[in-house]
Design a protein around this motif. Sequence first.
Motif, PDB file in Angstrom:
ATOM      1  N   GLY A 143      -2.168  -4.830  -6.691  1.00 21.66           N
ATOM      2  CA  GLY A 143      -2.500  -6.243  -6.804  1.00 21.66           C
ATOM      3  C   GLY A 143      -3.453  -6.544  -7.939  1.00 21.66           C
ATOM      4  N   PHE A 144      -3.561  -5.629  -8.884  1.00 24.45           N
ATOM      5  CA  PHE A 144      -4.605  -5.774  -9.896  1.00 24.45           C
ATOM      6  C   PHE A 144      -4.381  -6.958 -10.816  1.00 24.45           C
ATOM      7  CE2 PHE A 144      -7.810  -4.358 -12.851  1.00 24.45           C
ATOM      8  CZ  PHE A 144      -8.712  -3.752 -12.012  1.00 24.45           C
ATOM      9  N   ASN A 145      -3.136  -7.342 -10.960  1.00 20.51           N
ATOM     10  CA  ASN A 145      -2.821  -8.483 -11.819  1.00 20.51           C
ATOM     11  C   ASN A 145      -3.014  -9.741 -10.991  1.00 20.51           C
ATOM     12  OD1 ASN A 145      -1.992  -9.862 -13.994  1.00 20.51           O
ATOM     13  ND2 ASN A 145      -0.056  -8.763 -14.240  1.00 20.51           N
ATOM     14  N   ASN A 152       0.541 -10.112  -6.206  1.00 20.92           N
ATOM     15  CA  ASN A 152      -0.095 -10.346  -4.903  1.00 20.92           C
ATOM     16  C   ASN A 152       0.855 -10.033  -3.771  1.00 20.92           C
ATOM     17  OD1 ASN A 152      -2.231 -11.263  -6.360  1.00 20.92           O
ATOM     18  ND2 ASN A 152      -1.686 -13.421  -6.174  1.00 20.92           N
ATOM     19  N   GLU A 153       2.086 -10.509  -3.920  1.00 21.25           N
ATOM     20  CA  GLU A 153       3.064 -10.292  -2.858  1.00 21.25           C
ATOM     21  C   GLU A 153       3.287  -8.799  -2.639  1.00 21.25           C
ATOM     22  OE1 GLU A 153       6.990 -11.716  -3.692  1.00 21.25           O
ATOM     23  OE2 GLU A 153       7.768 -10.611  -1.972  1.00 21.25           O
ATOM     24  N   GLY A 154       3.476  -8.086  -3.766  1.00 28.94           N
ATOM     25  CA  GLY A 154       3.722  -6.653  -3.676  1.00 28.94           C
ATOM     26  C   GLY A 154       2.568  -5.945  -2.993  1.00 28.94           C
ATOM     27  N   SER A 155       1.370  -6.324  -3.395  1.00 27.79           N
ATOM     28  CA  SER A 155       0.188  -5.667  -2.845  1.00 27.79           C
ATOM     29  C   SER A 155       0.083  -5.913  -1.351  1.00 27.79           C
ATOM     30  CB  SER A 155      -1.049  -6.179  -3.570  1.00 27.79           C
ATOM     31  OG  SER A 155      -2.198  -5.665  -2.977  1.00 27.79           O
ATOM     32  N   LEU A 156       0.289  -7.177  -0.944  1.00 21.69           N
ATOM     33  CA  LEU A 156       0.150  -7.516   0.474  1.00 21.69           C
ATOM     34  C   LEU A 156       1.185  -6.767   1.309  1.00 21.69           C
ATOM     35  CD1 LEU A 156      -1.409  -9.284   2.412  1.00 21.69           C
ATOM     36  CD2 LEU A 156       0.376 -10.999   2.176  1.00 21.69           C
ATOM     37  N   LYS A 157       2.427  -6.791   0.828  1.00 22.60           N
ATOM     38  CA  LYS A 157       3.490  -6.117   1.559  1.00 22.60           C
ATOM     39  C   LYS A 157       3.194  -4.621   1.684  1.00 22.60           C
ATOM     40  CE  LYS A 157       8.135  -7.851   1.584  1.00 22.60           C
ATOM     41  NZ  LYS A 157       9.249  -8.303   0.768  1.00 22.60           N
ATOM     42  N   TYR A 158       2.777  -4.062   0.571  1.00 23.00           N
ATOM     43  CA  TYR A 158       2.472  -2.640   0.543  1.00 23.00           C
ATOM     44  C   TYR A 158       1.353  -2.335   1.522  1.00 23.00           C
ATOM     45  CZ  TYR A 158       1.313   1.876  -1.611  1.00 23.00           C
ATOM     46  OH  TYR A 158       1.055   3.193  -1.855  1.00 23.00           O
ATOM     47  N   MET A 159       0.318  -3.193   1.539  1.00 26.78           N
ATOM     48  CA  MET A 159      -0.829  -2.918   2.397  1.00 26.78           C
ATOM     49  C   MET A 159      -0.444  -3.038   3.867  1.00 26.78           C
ATOM     50  SD  MET A 159      -4.600  -4.497   2.254  1.00 26.78           S
ATOM     51  CE  MET A 159      -4.175  -6.016   3.024  1.00 26.78           C
ATOM     52  N   LEU A 160       0.291  -4.087   4.210  1.00 23.57           N
ATOM     53  CA  LEU A 160       0.635  -4.277   5.623  1.00 23.57           C
ATOM     54  C   LEU A 160       1.513  -3.135   6.117  1.00 23.57           C
ATOM     55  CD1 LEU A 160       1.256  -8.120   5.748  1.00 23.57           C
ATOM     56  CD2 LEU A 160      -0.691  -6.826   6.619  1.00 23.57           C
ATOM     57  N   LEU A 161       2.552  -2.832   5.363  1.00 22.04           N
ATOM     58  CA  LEU A 161       3.440  -1.754   5.807  1.00 22.04           C
ATOM     59  C   LEU A 161       2.728  -0.412   5.735  1.00 22.04           C
ATOM     60  CD1 LEU A 161       6.850  -2.900   4.394  1.00 22.04           C
ATOM     61  CD2 LEU A 161       6.161  -2.701   6.767  1.00 22.04           C
ATOM     62  N   GLY A 162       1.837  -0.271   4.758  1.00 23.96           N
ATOM     63  CA  GLY A 162       1.073   0.967   4.654  1.00 23.96           C
ATOM     64  C   GLY A 162       0.173   1.156   5.866  1.00 23.96           C
ATOM     65  N   PRO A 247      10.557  -1.796  -3.489  1.00 25.66           N
ATOM     66  CA  PRO A 247      10.966  -2.606  -4.649  1.00 25.66           C
ATOM     67  C   PRO A 247       9.957  -3.702  -4.969  1.00 25.66           C
ATOM     68  CG  PRO A 247      12.752  -2.364  -3.084  1.00 25.66           C
ATOM     69  CD  PRO A 247      11.562  -1.812  -2.422  1.00 25.66           C
ATOM     70  N   ASP A 248       9.406  -4.332  -3.938  1.00 23.13           N
ATOM     71  CA  ASP A 248       8.464  -5.417  -4.199  1.00 23.13           C
ATOM     72  C   ASP A 248       7.180  -4.894  -4.811  1.00 23.13           C
ATOM     73  OD1 ASP A 248      10.070  -7.537  -3.262  1.00 23.13           O
ATOM     74  OD2 ASP A 248       9.729  -6.817  -1.232  1.00 23.13           O
ATOM     75  N   ALA A 249       6.686  -3.788  -4.257  1.00 23.06           N
ATOM     76  CA  ALA A 249       5.450  -3.236  -4.807  1.00 23.06           C
ATOM     77  C   ALA A 249       5.675  -2.775  -6.243  1.00 23.06           C
ATOM     78  CB  ALA A 249       4.960  -2.073  -3.950  1.00 23.06           C
ATOM     79  N   TYR A 250       6.834  -2.155  -6.494  1.00 17.58           N
ATOM     80  CA  TYR A 250       7.108  -1.665  -7.850  1.00 17.58           C
ATOM     81  C   TYR A 250       7.223  -2.821  -8.827  1.00 17.58           C
ATOM     82  CZ  TYR A 250       7.992   3.241  -6.762  1.00 17.58           C
ATOM     83  OH  TYR A 250       7.863   4.557  -6.408  1.00 17.58           O
ATOM     84  N   GLN A 251       7.888  -3.891  -8.375  1.00 19.54           N
ATOM     85  CA  GLN A 251       8.092  -5.003  -9.288  1.00 19.54           C
ATOM     86  C   GLN A 251       6.794  -5.748  -9.529  1.00 19.54           C
ATOM     87  OE1 GLN A 251      10.822  -7.982  -7.984  1.00 19.54           O
ATOM     88  NE2 GLN A 251      11.195  -8.720 -10.048  1.00 19.54           N
TER      89      GLN A 251
END
Lengths: 518, 506
Positions: A143-145, A152-162, A247-251
């Motif tokens: 989510g650094f950008n 933001n979306e990628g980071s949130l998804k990654y964090m929740l599923l993580g 895919p979302d986190a990567y994108q």
Amino acid sequence: MDLEYQLIIPEFVMAGLAVVIIAAALAFRNVDQKWFGYATAVGLAIIAIVTAVAYWNTNDDFGTVLAVDHFTVLFRVFFLGIAFFTVLAAVQFAGDRLKNHAEFYGLIVFATLGMMLLAASRELLTAYLSLELLSFSFYILVGFNKLNPFSNEGSLKYMLLGAFSSALMLYGISLIYGVTGTTTYSAIGPDVVEGTRNIAAQLASFAGGSGGVDPDGARPGLLIGLVLITAGLGFKVSAVPFHQWTPDAYQGAPLPITAFLSAGGKAAAFAFFLRLFSEAFLPAAAEWVWFVAILAAVTMIVGNLMALQQTNFKRLMAYSSISQVGYLLVGIVALDAANITQSQDAASALVLHLIGYVTTNIAVFAAIIAFYNRTGRDDIVDLRGLAERQPFLAFAIAAALFSLAGMPLFAGFATKFIIFQAAFNNGFLWLGAIGVTASFVSLYYYLMVIKQMYLYEPEGSDRERFHVSRPLAGALVVLVAGVLFIGLYPTPLFDVIHSSTEGLFEQAAALSAAVVGQ
Amino acid sequence: MDAGEALLLLLLIPGAAMLLTILVPSRHANVVRWIALITTTATLIDSIWIFAVYDFAQGGYQFDLQYPWIENIGFLGENGISLHLAVDGIAAPMVLLNGLVGFAGVLVSWKITHRVKDFFILFMALFTGVYGVYIGQDLFFWFFAYELAVLPMYLLIVIWGSTNKEYGAMKLTMVLVGGSVLIFVGIFAVFAEAGAGTFDMAVLRDIEFGRGFANTFFPFFMIGCGVLAGLFPFHTWSPDGHVAAPTAVSMLHAGVLMKLGAFGIIRLGMEILPAGTDFWMPVLLVLGGVAAVYGAISAIHQTDLKFVIGYSSVSHMGFVLMGLGTMNNIGVNGAVLQMFSHGVMTALFFAMVGGLYDQAHTRDIRVFGGLVRKMPLFVIFFGIAGLTSLGLPGLSGFVAEFHIFVGTIDTFPLFAALGILSAALTAIYVLRLMGRAALGPFNPRWENLKDLSRWEIAAAIVLIAPIIAMGIWPDPFIDRIAPTVAELPNIDQIGGLFTLSSLTGR
């Protein structure tokens, strides 16, 4: 207990490096930010070299929680190398598109520290903590950008599923602890042997119809714990069906972080996977091997089929990396409780494929970062005419994609040959056949990218040839040379890997000797 | 003979040329061309030397050379994976063929002006890969070379090709790589079953595989390699691919690459899994026979010159597969002869069509007429290729097809009749083509056509020489091929034809 702190000096130094980088940014506000990147890269390189030289022949334990053996040292150097190339590739990108550079590099170093500890852990809670250090660093980095909604979306998804997967894994760990009363790998091993033997006895007694269920005997908790840990790990390595975040986190992630995630994150999780399954769970191989085999097959199939439909290069690489996880899981499947030599072959093949895949993947991403620095675009069609505009980048991407597809001259051919061989040797002909077929399918979508670069003329307003910054070009040359070297002459690397995986099976060898002796 | 370094040179020279070409700045197109020409000249000389020096009285594998690559690690035992090179009497003519076609290919590629450097880099990769398959004796490197020969095709067609090139290139690549998936699985099955810890073919040949195992995995090799040889019904990539490819690539592809398929069936199938031949070889013969007739009938209907030749390749490769399927010494002998003969002949065809297309920018047979007035040399060379193709005595095609038909009559008379029928069909389309395009009333649209360039003439001469040599004096070929074929496992001996050994009564 006397702890030999000198064994984990590299980890201390890494933590120090991260803190120093972040603190330095506060002290030197007027320095050009790119120097933080170069300083980090130099620091990582020095640590890597010193670690390789100083610890190569070490074979010792740090208490019961960490092992500093060949395997650890190999992966330490490997992770440091990944971080080094990531940072080198990231400098210009970060300068152009990100803020807070020192934190960015500091978090990369922290993530690397997590990886190094994870590969060394031989105790479940230590492994879990290392994995969390790694994951938390990644949640922030993805989510650094800050101003980009995708990020933001990628980071949130990654964090929740993580977090979900961490919970699964913790539950699995607690079950294992409940059944065996220990969390150290070496102590779990013998209990697993007993647990599975009890299951076998139980089944035999069912078959004979001579008795009911022995309440102490079967220990189903062990199996459930195993399944839960595998599922948690499945999330971390993004095996299908636990891949949805990928895919979302990567994108969403900044490109260098996508590279780091796909290379370092996977490598660390597999180092953990391999050590856990070969030191603790190997005796129960008959119980989990089918589960992992199906996971591997589904991952290879789904990853490749989904990749066929992608139009964004980062998402393509996300699915491509998912399919690569499938090939790596084949290496886990090829572990064989009854045959330690075969297990060690499988482990070596897995690590070899891992190193080949990571080198290749970083090469792809380094080239794409160079392209993105110039154009700011990352769809597949944007690559049109790259062969005219920047032949070297086009060559590097083509070579790396051919390597991922397992084509000769490049790393993928030799490493896939060896990893599928391990599966065939363990009797998993069908799995190997699926793997080969899957990598045949993957050639199609890699060719579609290569076609864009070589077949079409450049389009749009920007058609000029362009230059790649020197450090990035240098890194790319080294990476492509590495891909070619592994493809043409993997012997020295394979030798080193094979000597490093030996330690993983010492206990299993002793156990199976004991079983045979009874 | 024990000079394996000559074989190593076949890989090192083009490999080094590839690296050297990468270093040449792309604006020096002529430097790149000369590097390619010198390289292929050197490999041609080396190939001729190997062919000439191969000791046919001794037979078997010669020029043996082995460097270990990975050994004694884990599952790999001694010589687990090694760079093992050798040629036998079947590979020797194939090496010569690749040398000839590669050399001629560089000559006709002289006129390429678009991204010359990239073209020759990929060309050399392809060329090296083909040599690797012919001389490789280790399954790992064999497969490596096999893929290396297929892979550059995609870029070569996509960048320099014509007519529906994206479709043709993707179809060709996917079908061929799909075939190699089967080979890959087959190789592993053989490795695991043998349990010898080595991919060395010399070791695997000596291991006797059970009938059940061989029957299961023989088709993996037969179909996997057969795809590349245009095995019916997996042949459709071949006309599309040939039409789309640039001239030199069509030459190498139809001339040499398709032979890799038939060669693979011999190397992997017949030599390593002989127990599977009883069941599967008749299948191959039937499919080959179907391809021979089907290809010839399809060729009759085509209006695009390259499609005619593409389908004629399918038809002629059908003869090769029929010859292999007979499993007797004469038929297999004929198959190998046909591989060589068809290789040079079809390369000549494509070279000529390329020379015409570059000026006329069409290959539609219907618009040509009376070309002999403007391009007499073209017509002569094209005519020689055509006559070879229909099996005129005195040219190489006759010798090869005669062997195949004699071999087939002995085992499957019906299919020999089919084969002869398809040879007759070949006469129809070749003669019609010649009558229409070369002779016939002159079409004034072609007033400005010039005859072949000197590069093309040189290429044609290089290719015609072996056609005539083999047509009137096939002994040097048969002397090498026949003893090796006779030593293949499970081969029926039905006497010799034209061989020195039959004359001397040995």
